[in-house]
Design an enzyme around this catalytic site. Sequence first.
Site, PDB file in Angstrom:
ATOM      1  N   SER A   1       0.840  -1.193   0.000  1.00  0.00           N
ATOM      2  CA  SER A   1       0.000   0.000   0.000  1.00  0.00           C
ATOM      3  C   SER A   1       0.874   1.241   0.000  1.00  0.00           C
ATOM      4  CB  SER A   1      -0.898   0.015   1.242  1.00  0.00           C
ATOM      5  OG  SER A   1      -1.563   1.256   1.379  1.00  0.00           O
TER       6      SER A   1
ATOM      7  N   TYR B   1      -1.194  -0.680  10.312  1.00  0.00           N
ATOM      8  CA  TYR B   1      -1.317  -0.999   8.884  1.00  0.00           C
ATOM      9  C   TYR B   1      -0.062  -0.593   8.102  1.00  0.00           C
ATOM     10  CZ  TYR B   1      -3.556  -1.270   4.256  1.00  0.00           C
ATOM     11  OH  TYR B   1      -3.870  -1.569   2.959  1.00  0.00           O
TER      12      TYR B   1
END
Length: 253
Positions: A145, A158
Site C-alpha cells: 500500500s 497498517y
Amino acid sequence: MRGLNGKIGVVAGGGRGIGAATAMRLADEGALVVVGDINEEWAKDSAAAITKKGGKAIGVYLDGTSADSQKAIVAAALAEFGGLDFFHSNLAGGTEGDVDALNCPEDVFDRSVAINLKSHLLATQAALPAMLEHGGGGAMIYTSSGAASAGAAWQVAYPMTKNGIHALARHVAAKWGKDGIRANVICPGLIMTEAVAQHLSEAQVNDMRQRTPSPRLGKPDDIAGAVAFLASDDGIFINGQVWHVNGGTQMRD
C-alpha cells in the site's frame, strides 16, 4: 503480454475489487487462475465470470492467516491445472481501531500483523516449494500500500505491516533469484473499488481527485495491468522491486 498464456497462478483475495480485476486480466491473457477468498461465494463468482468469458478458473475458500489454507490453495492449483507459475498475494484488512502509536490496542496490532503481513509469509511458504519443484522458477507478487511510505498520522499498525511486505519480497528475491524466482511488490494508491467507494463521501472523492496529478482516480484495472506484467515473461528481469501505482500521488525513486 508475452509469456502468460498457459501459465498457472493463484490470486489470493480475488473475490472482489483489485483481486477480481487482476484475476480477470490474467485470464484474459491466457493464464489459468485459482481465485481464493475468505468469502468462498465471492471467489466462485469471480471464477464464474472468467469462465463465462471463455477463460479457465476455479474459485476456492482461502483464509490467508492459516498455513493449512494457504497450502490448500496451492494444492488446488496443482490438482486442477498441474502446476504453479505465479502467486498474487493480495490480502489486506483489519484496520478498525488502528489509530496512533499511543492508542493502538495490542489485539488490533496483532490482527493487522496476521492479515497484512503473516498472510504473505504463509503464502510464500506454500507457493515457493511448488514453483521450485518444477525448476522453471516463478513469480511472487505482493500487494502492499502507499500507506507504507505516506507517513499517515491516523494509523500505525497498517503501515508498519505493509512495510514488512517489502522486506519479505526483497528477501525472497535475494535468496531464490538464482533459481528463477521473482518477488515484487505493488503499492496501490487510492483505487476506487466497491469497498472504497462505499466509505468515501463525494467531498472526499473530489478532494482526492484534486490532489492526484492524473486526470482521474485509480481503477482496479490499473493494478491488474501491473500485476499481469510482473507475472509475465515481459517482467522476467524485474526482481525485488516496489512499484507505486498511484497516479502520481506519491512520486518516488
